[in-house]
Write a protein that holds these residues in place. Structure first.
Motif, short mmCIF file in Angstrom:
data_model
loop_
_atom_site.label_atom_id
_atom_site.label_comp_id
_atom_site.label_asym_id
_atom_site.label_seq_id
_atom_site.Cartn_x
_atom_site.Cartn_y
_atom_site.Cartn_z
N VAL A 37 1.09 -1.23 -0.07
CA VAL A 37 0.91 0.53 0.05
C VAL A 37 1.09 1.24 -0.14
O VAL A 37 1.80 1.09 0.37
CB VAL A 37 -0.95 -0.30 1.11
CG1 VAL A 37 -2.56 -1.24 1.36
CG2 VAL A 37 0.12 0.10 3.05
N ASP A 38 0.15 2.50 -0.50
CA ASP A 38 1.02 3.46 -0.15
C ASP A 38 0.39 3.95 0.88
O ASP A 38 -0.69 3.77 1.42
CB ASP A 38 0.63 4.51 -1.78
CG ASP A 38 1.28 3.73 -2.88
OD1 ASP A 38 2.44 2.97 -2.52
OD2 ASP A 38 0.00 4.02 -4.10
N GLY A 39 1.62 4.86 1.69
CA GLY A 39 1.38 6.50 2.25
C GLY A 39 0.53 5.57 3.15
O GLY A 39 0.02 6.14 4.13
N GLY A 43 4.25 8.95 4.24
CA GLY A 43 4.23 9.18 2.86
C GLY A 43 4.83 8.03 1.91
O GLY A 43 5.00 8.27 0.86
N SER A 44 6.01 6.89 3.40
CA SER A 44 5.66 6.21 2.00
C SER A 44 5.14 4.44 2.23
O SER A 44 4.02 4.98 2.76
CB SER A 44 7.37 5.83 3.45
OG SER A 44 6.70 4.78 4.82
N GLY A 45 5.74 3.78 1.70
CA GLY A 45 4.24 2.88 1.61
C GLY A 45 4.62 1.44 2.89
O GLY A 45 5.33 2.19 3.50
#
Length: 101
Positions: A37-39, A43-45
């Motif tokens: 997943v993103d965010g 802001g990282s996955g």
């Protein structure tokens, strides 16, 4: 995937499936899902690992000897992640680990 989070995901799945064998009862099945997943954190996955079974859930016996859930939680927390585990609505038991990458 970095080694630390990857090994943590592997161990969560391994322990959760061990718990299915020990506690879910005969004939129970389990489903393992891995989602990138993103965010997830700043802001990282991240990786979301879920293991769900259709076994005994809250009615399963507990022998008090295992450290499986605590060990999973410690491994996930070491990577600033979260772990949720417990009976599922409608039956069975579920584990969900969110591990930032």
């Amino acid at each position: 995937m970095p080694d630390g989070p990857g090994l943590t995901a592997y161990r969560v799945v391994q322990e959760a499936l061990t718990n299915v064998r020990k506690h879910a009862g005969p004939g129970a099945t389990a489903e393992v899902r891995l989602h990138l997943v993103d965010g997830m954190a700043e802001g990282s996955g991240g990786l979301v690992v879920t293991v769900a079974d259709d076994g005994r859930g809250a009615s399963a016996s507990y022998d008090g000897r295992g450290l499986g859930l605590a060990g999973m939680r410690e491994r996930v927390l070491a990577h600033d992640g979260t772990l949720e585990a417990g009976p599922r609505p409608g039956g069975g038991f579920g584990v969900c680990a969110r591990i930032p990458l």
